[in-house]
Write a protein that holds these residues in place. Structure first.
Motif, PDB file in Angstrom:
ATOM      1  N   PHE A  61     -34.680 -35.483 -30.188  1.00 40.58           N
ATOM      2  CA  PHE A  61     -34.225 -35.688 -28.821  1.00 40.58           C
ATOM      3  C   PHE A  61     -33.683 -34.397 -28.236  1.00 40.58           C
ATOM      4  CE2 PHE A  61     -30.754 -36.682 -25.841  1.00 40.58           C
ATOM      5  CZ  PHE A  61     -31.500 -37.299 -24.850  1.00 40.58           C
ATOM      6  N   SER A  62     -34.026 -34.169 -26.977  1.00 41.75           N
ATOM      7  CA  SER A  62     -33.516 -33.018 -26.242  1.00 41.75           C
ATOM      8  C   SER A  62     -32.941 -33.511 -24.921  1.00 41.75           C
ATOM      9  CB  SER A  62     -34.644 -32.012 -25.978  1.00 41.75           C
ATOM     10  OG  SER A  62     -34.227 -31.028 -25.048  1.00 41.75           O
ATOM     11  N   TRP A  63     -31.836 -32.908 -24.506  1.00 40.79           N
ATOM     12  CA  TRP A  63     -31.237 -33.302 -23.233  1.00 40.79           C
ATOM     13  C   TRP A  63     -32.133 -32.959 -22.052  1.00 40.79           C
ATOM     14  CZ3 TRP A  63     -27.646 -36.769 -22.900  1.00 40.79           C
ATOM     15  CH2 TRP A  63     -26.763 -36.949 -23.963  1.00 40.79           C
ATOM     16  N   ALA A  88     -37.348 -42.695 -21.018  1.00 41.15           N
ATOM     17  CA  ALA A  88     -38.158 -43.874 -21.302  1.00 41.15           C
ATOM     18  C   ALA A  88     -39.318 -43.548 -22.242  1.00 41.15           C
ATOM     19  CB  ALA A  88     -38.682 -44.471 -19.994  1.00 41.15           C
ATOM     20  N   THR A  89     -40.025 -42.448 -21.990  1.00 38.13           N
ATOM     21  CA  THR A  89     -41.176 -42.120 -22.831  1.00 38.13           C
ATOM     22  C   THR A  89     -40.745 -41.682 -24.224  1.00 38.13           C
ATOM     23  OG1 THR A  89     -41.255 -39.822 -22.013  1.00 38.13           O
ATOM     24  CG2 THR A  89     -42.569 -41.465 -20.841  1.00 38.13           C
ATOM     25  N   PHE A  90     -39.563 -41.063 -24.336  1.00 34.95           N
ATOM     26  CA  PHE A  90     -39.088 -40.670 -25.665  1.00 34.95           C
ATOM     27  C   PHE A  90     -38.746 -41.907 -26.494  1.00 34.95           C
ATOM     28  CE2 PHE A  90     -35.865 -39.506 -28.777  1.00 34.95           C
ATOM     29  CZ  PHE A  90     -36.494 -38.434 -29.411  1.00 34.95           C
ATOM     30  N   ILE A  91     -38.136 -42.912 -25.873  1.00 30.50           N
ATOM     31  CA  ILE A  91     -37.847 -44.165 -26.566  1.00 30.50           C
ATOM     32  C   ILE A  91     -39.147 -44.825 -27.011  1.00 30.50           C
ATOM     33  CG2 ILE A  91     -36.933 -46.506 -26.242  1.00 30.50           C
ATOM     34  CD1 ILE A  91     -34.819 -45.235 -24.381  1.00 30.50           C
ATOM     35  N   PHE A 118     -28.541 -45.112 -25.052  1.00 29.07           N
ATOM     36  CA  PHE A 118     -27.197 -45.201 -24.484  1.00 29.07           C
ATOM     37  C   PHE A 118     -27.166 -44.592 -23.077  1.00 29.07           C
ATOM     38  CE2 PHE A 118     -24.728 -46.023 -28.506  1.00 29.07           C
ATOM     39  CZ  PHE A 118     -24.021 -47.100 -27.985  1.00 29.07           C
ATOM     40  N   VAL A 119     -27.800 -43.452 -22.911  1.00 30.22           N
ATOM     41  CA  VAL A 119     -27.808 -42.796 -21.600  1.00 30.22           C
ATOM     42  C   VAL A 119     -28.503 -43.676 -20.571  1.00 30.22           C
ATOM     43  CG1 VAL A 119     -28.657 -40.812 -20.297  1.00 30.22           C
ATOM     44  CG2 VAL A 119     -27.686 -40.481 -22.575  1.00 30.22           C
TER      45      VAL A 119
END
Length: 536
Positions: free
Chosen positions: A335-337, A497-500, A517-518
């Motif tokens: 994950f990246s911000w 959304a796409t990362f999830i 969470f975000v």
């Protein structure tokens, strides 16, 4: 006669002509915008036509009909279950004297802020074959029932769509004329009889409105059926698109749009039936339901729903956040911000573009009372009722055939968001505009202001809250959109959304804890917007 008196008529004619030109210009602009928003959907017919005579054969193929039946069954089950939960909760929070009524009202409305695919993700990560709870209980010889399949998808969708029925029914109950209920009771009609004969007919349009939203959401939902391995229309269309069967995917999309049209037509018949609506000036929403000691057991329903829809998924995400999860050692899915910034960036663009596009459409629909202006205002709602996967397939085909330079770019992705969610901005701006006192505008006109100047000086400052609300709703719904983002985003452009989605496909649940969470936190702002407007 003075020079001013001689010149005044000519000035008035010029000003009037200019005002008419402005009005015509706004009308033309609104019409062009409305047509442009739905035009790409026509490309589905172009793609489906490439199938030739095979189109009819594929449309009635046994596999297609099986998917159709499964999709309709899922819609029916979820809509019915959502009504069975949402209506009692609305009655409890409006008419029953339960403890902490405002607290329970907010709590049972909050699941609407959680994307259903996050609920499915949480359920799978806890109870799925590779879930935390399943792994923890396996050494003890305890087998956790699987949540995958039709029943699991129906349960998850019900938990995250019943607030639609809850909120619309609650609004109807708050405007209910309590004197009619009291009159029924004085005529020896019991509580259930009064509810069936008086209350239910009056709130039925509200229930139908909420049920429509549930049905459309269920039919259009892409993430939950995919996560739960239920082969419904959205998943079927996506798999055919991935297999480069674009004609077949377009044909299926048209069929899905037809089902959507049937649902809209069915709701319009129920919603238009105002046989139970009574004009009265009695006390609105004042009917009280005295449960006595039963008011405490009645809290079991909202408590169970809140635990299942909110406490469980948030607890699962917190657990993954603390303990990590499978897959953290793999750098290929980290994950990246920047994914969060990508979500915010495109959603802000969509919100700004939606307001700019919605403004002339909303203003025209209020200012002009004609069939054309009414049609112009309604046409964009076609995009709102169109499932995201269908719109994405149409835009992919349209961009490849007409403007290849737009394929998988930010502009085409933002355009998809505008088509899908801009009606939220139209509704908000239109409502604010209708509340503007016309006498203030006329006063500005009598002082020599042109129509454009009167709008800038009087109308615009008064409708700013509606503009902000519309922009906020578009922003927050764009943040959660999955299928359109998945198919239309530029290569390497990931959002929350796409990362999830990628984390679920890889079974790397721990990786999705932070973005989940975000997304829940940001999505919760949408409920704040809705509840802030409620006059309880």
């Amino acid at each position: 006669m003075s020079v001013r008196e001689r010149v005044a008529p000519a000035v008035d004619r010029v000003t009037g002509d200019a005002d008419r030109l402005v009005g015509v210009g706004v009308g033309v602009l609104a019409t062009v915008i409305a047509v442009a928003l739905v035009f790409p959907l026509g490309w589905l017919a172009v793609d489906a036509a490439t199938l030739g005579p095979r189109a009819l054969e594929l449309a009635v193929d046994s596999q297609t009909l099986a998917v159709l039946g499964r999709s309709v069954a899922l819609v029916a089950v979820v809509t019915g279950a959502a009504a069975l939960i949402g209506v009692p909760l609305a009655v409890l929070t409006v008419q029953a004297a339960i403890p902490f009524r405002r607290f329970w009202t907010v709590l049972v409305a909050l699941p609407l802020a959680v994307p259903s695919y996050l609920g499915a993700f949480a359920a799978l990560s806890a109870f799925g074959p590779r879930g935390a709870l399943s792994d923890a209980l396996a050494p003890l010889g305890i087998t956790v029932p699987t949540v995958e399949g039709f029943a699991g998808a129906a349960l998850i969708l019900t938990l995250y769509t019943y607030p639609y029925v809850f909120l619309t029914t609650r609004a109807s109950l708050l405007s209910l004329d309590a004197s009619l209920v009291e009159a029924a009771r004085t005529l020896n009609c019991g509580r259930l009889g009064a509810f069936r004969r008086v209350t239910l007919p009056q709130i039925l349009p509200g229930i139908a409105a909420g049920a429509l939203l549930v049905a459309l959401y269920t039919l259009a939902d892409f993430g939950t059926p995919n996560f739960m391995n239920v082969d419904v229309f959205t998943q079927f269309i996506y798999s055919r698109h991935r297999a480069n069967l674009d004609g077949y995917a377009a044909l299926l999309s048209i069929q899905l749009l037809a089902v959507t049209a049937v649902i809209l037509a069915a709701e319009s018949r129920i919603g238009a039936d105002d046989s139970g609506a009574y004009a009265s000036r009695g006390n609105r929403g004042a009917a009280e339901l005295d449960l006595g000691l039963w008011r405490y057991p009645a809290l079991v329903l909202p408590a169970l729903v809140a635990v299942a829809a909110l406490v469980l998924p948030i607890g699962i995400f917190a657990m993954w956040l603390v303990r990590g999860g499978p897959g953290y050692e793999f750098a290929r899915l980290t994950f990246s911000w920047s994914f969060g910034w990508n979500s915010v960036y495109v959603s802000l663009l969509a919100a700004g573009a939606s307001v700019l596009v919605a403004l002339p459409v909303a203003l025209r629909s209020v200012a002009a009372d004609s069939r054309l202006s009414s049609l112009t205002a309604r046409v964009p709602y076609v995009g709102y009722a169109t499932p995201g996967i269908v719109l994405a397939i149409a835009l992919v085909s349209f961009s490849l055939d007409v403007v290849p330079a737009l394929d998988r770019t930010i502009p085409i992705l933002v355009f998809a968001y505008v088509v899908r969610f801009m009606p939220q901005a139209i509704g908000s701006i239109r409502t604010s505009t209708m509340q503007v006192d016309r006498q203030l505008v006329e006063a500005a006109r009598t002082l020599g202001r042109s129509r454009a100047e009167a709008f800038r000086a009087v109308t615009l400052p008064l409708i700013v809250p509606g503009i902000v609300t519309g922009a906020a709703l578009v922003f927050l719904t764009s943040m959660k959109e999955l299928p359109a983002t998945l198919l239309l985003r530029p290569l390497g452009f990931d959002t929350l959304a796409t990362f999830i989605w990628r984390a679920e496909e890889a079974g790397m649940y721990g990786q999705a804890a932070i973005p989940a969470f975000v997304l829940v936190a940001v999505s919760g702002l949408s409920m704040a917007v809705l509840l802030a407007q409620e006059d309880d």
